[in-house]
Design a protein around this motif. Sequence first.
Motif, PDB file in Angstrom:
ATOM      1  N   PHE A 180      17.163  48.545 -72.653  1.00 21.26           N
ATOM      2  CA  PHE A 180      17.640  49.887 -72.982  1.00 21.26           C
ATOM      3  C   PHE A 180      16.689  50.605 -73.937  1.00 21.26           C
ATOM      4  N   MET A 181      16.115  49.861 -74.868  1.00 23.36           N
ATOM      5  CA  MET A 181      15.181  50.463 -75.824  1.00 23.36           C
ATOM      6  C   MET A 181      13.952  51.015 -75.109  1.00 23.36           C
ATOM      7  N   GLN A 182      13.646  50.456 -73.941  1.00 23.54           N
ATOM      8  CA  GLN A 182      12.488  50.896 -73.149  1.00 23.54           C
ATOM      9  C   GLN A 182      12.902  51.781 -71.970  1.00 23.54           C
ATOM     10  N   GLY A 183      14.195  52.140 -71.920  1.00 26.54           N
ATOM     11  CA  GLY A 183      14.678  52.965 -70.828  1.00 26.54           C
ATOM     12  C   GLY A 183      14.792  52.233 -69.514  1.00 26.54           C
ATOM     13  N   GLN A 184      14.976  50.910 -69.591  1.00 28.12           N
ATOM     14  CA  GLN A 184      15.073  50.083 -68.395  1.00 28.12           C
ATOM     15  C   GLN A 184      16.428  49.372 -68.350  1.00 28.12           C
ATOM     16  N   CYS A 185      17.015  49.286 -67.176  1.00 29.47           N
ATOM     17  CA  CYS A 185      18.284  48.589 -66.984  1.00 29.47           C
ATOM     18  C   CYS A 185      18.006  47.268 -66.260  1.00 29.47           C
ATOM     19  N   HIS A 186      18.225  46.171 -66.931  1.00 28.07           N
ATOM     20  CA  HIS A 186      17.946  44.863 -66.353  1.00 28.07           C
ATOM     21  C   HIS A 186      19.124  44.312 -65.555  1.00 28.07           C
ATOM     22  N   GLU A 187      20.285  44.932 -65.713  1.00 22.48           N
ATOM     23  CA  GLU A 187      21.480  44.459 -65.003  1.00 22.48           C
ATOM     24  C   GLU A 187      21.797  45.404 -63.850  1.00 22.48           C
ATOM     25  N   GLU A 188      22.240  44.845 -62.725  1.00 25.18           N
ATOM     26  CA  GLU A 188      22.546  45.660 -61.555  1.00 25.18           C
ATOM     27  C   GLU A 188      23.650  46.666 -61.850  1.00 25.18           C
ATOM     28  N   LEU A 189      24.693  46.252 -62.580  1.00 27.21           N
ATOM     29  CA  LEU A 189      25.787  47.177 -62.877  1.00 27.21           C
ATOM     30  C   LEU A 189      25.280  48.361 -63.693  1.00 27.21           C
ATOM     31  N   CYS A 190      24.361  48.118 -64.615  1.00 22.99           N
ATOM     32  CA  CYS A 190      23.795  49.199 -65.417  1.00 22.99           C
ATOM     33  C   CYS A 190      22.971  50.145 -64.548  1.00 22.99           C
ATOM     34  N   GLN A 191      22.245  49.594 -63.596  1.00 23.74           N
ATOM     35  CA  GLN A 191      21.449  50.419 -62.696  1.00 23.74           C
ATOM     36  C   GLN A 191      22.341  51.333 -61.859  1.00 23.74           C
ATOM     37  N   LYS A 192      23.540  50.860 -61.548  1.00 25.57           N
ATOM     38  CA  LYS A 192      24.453  51.619 -60.696  1.00 25.57           C
ATOM     39  C   LYS A 192      25.501  52.393 -61.496  1.00 25.57           C
ATOM     40  N   CYS A 193      25.282  52.499 -62.784  1.00 30.39           N
ATOM     41  CA  CYS A 193      26.191  53.250 -63.651  1.00 30.39           C
ATOM     42  C   CYS A 193      25.631  54.650 -63.870  1.00 30.39           C
ATOM     43  N   THR A 194      26.428  55.673 -63.599  1.00 27.84           N
ATOM     44  CA  THR A 194      25.986  57.049 -63.772  1.00 27.84           C
ATOM     45  C   THR A 194      26.327  57.592 -65.167  1.00 27.84           C
ATOM     46  N   TYR A 195      27.177  56.876 -65.901  1.00 24.44           N
ATOM     47  CA  TYR A 195      27.595  57.359 -67.210  1.00 24.44           C
ATOM     48  C   TYR A 195      26.412  57.448 -68.173  1.00 24.44           C
ATOM     49  N   LYS A 196      25.428  56.569 -68.001  1.00 26.99           N
ATOM     50  CA  LYS A 196      24.301  56.535 -68.937  1.00 26.99           C
ATOM     51  C   LYS A 196      23.492  57.829 -68.914  1.00 26.99           C
ATOM     52  N   ALA A 197      23.655  58.633 -67.857  1.00 23.75           N
ATOM     53  CA  ALA A 197      22.945  59.914 -67.801  1.00 23.75           C
ATOM     54  C   ALA A 197      23.349  60.820 -68.959  1.00 23.75           C
ATOM     55  N   ARG A 198      24.525  60.583 -69.536  1.00 19.54           N
ATOM     56  CA  ARG A 198      24.985  61.401 -70.660  1.00 19.54           C
ATOM     57  C   ARG A 198      24.160  61.158 -71.917  1.00 19.54           C
ATOM     58  N   PHE A 199      23.427  60.040 -71.942  1.00 16.00           N
ATOM     59  CA  PHE A 199      22.609  59.722 -73.110  1.00 16.00           C
ATOM     60  C   PHE A 199      21.143  60.075 -72.890  1.00 16.00           C
ATOM     61  N   SER A 200      20.851  60.738 -71.785  1.00 18.10           N
ATOM     62  CA  SER A 200      19.452  60.982 -71.435  1.00 18.10           C
ATOM     63  C   SER A 200      18.742  61.909 -72.396  1.00 18.10           C
ATOM     64  N   ASN A 201      19.517  62.723 -73.114  1.00 21.34           N
ATOM     65  CA  ASN A 201      18.924  63.651 -74.075  1.00 21.34           C
ATOM     66  C   ASN A 201      18.930  63.108 -75.495  1.00 21.34           C
TER      67      ASN A 201
END
Length: 288
Positions: free
Chosen positions: A267-288
Amino acid sequence: MKFHRAYIEITTICGLACSFCPPKSQPATTMSVEQFADILPQLKGYTNEIALHVMGDPMVLSNLGEYLDCAYASGFKVMVTTSGFYLDASKRAMLFHPAIRQVNISLNSFNTNSVARSFESYLQPILDFCDEKQRQSHDFFSNLRLWNLDEVHSAADFNRQLFAVLEKHFSVETIASQIVGERQSIRLAPKTLLHFDRYFEWPNLNHSSLSHGYCQGLMKQIAILADGRVVPCCLDGEGIMTLGNVMETNLDKILTSKRAVSIREGFMQGQCHEELCQKCTYKARFSN
């Protein structure tokens, strides 16, 4: 390592079937007060705040006060999230416990369920709770959540009906005219807010989209499910990314495990190592 809060799911029971929540695939579970009390010392040093919520509604528990007593004795502040369906006078009294920091009431639980209750009978106990809070001058926040905004305004009729009641009860100006964005709060009374947000989609391994990015899981929060499983965030209600079980393994060891470290560093590098995280759209709210 310090978290803004830790979510502890003291029960998976909510008594409802909201259309915006995923169906439960596992048996109903309630964490005992004794188990809860054993977990709290392990959270010392990691956070000062716990949220009694992942999938269930803590207000279904008649002994919620015992959990709050434990949290208070251990020095934690507590956030409670509820559907608002269990706010009769005796249940409301538990929310004025000195451990409480914030109470969230999900108002859109009403119009996404088929329940034999009128809108008025649902809303009145919520208004009574807000009034009692003002009379007693309690300092905690109460958030009336309306997380039902979408592009097609699917809940427009319900929202208009709700706004009319709130405007009259709290003597506030036209609420609709104050909405200027997707995520904002409108003050109804001192530390009583009407909070808007859009619907969100729970992460699902069957989701077709794949993306990377930053997330607050294991960065600002963790969650402990009712059976003791530790997961990175409050949206993993099924325990797909279980890191360990706090009833079997010390939390320090769980949070420093290879898998936990990998998720956090990703996450610190902007990478999702887990499949569920890759398929989660909620994280887009933290993009800014």
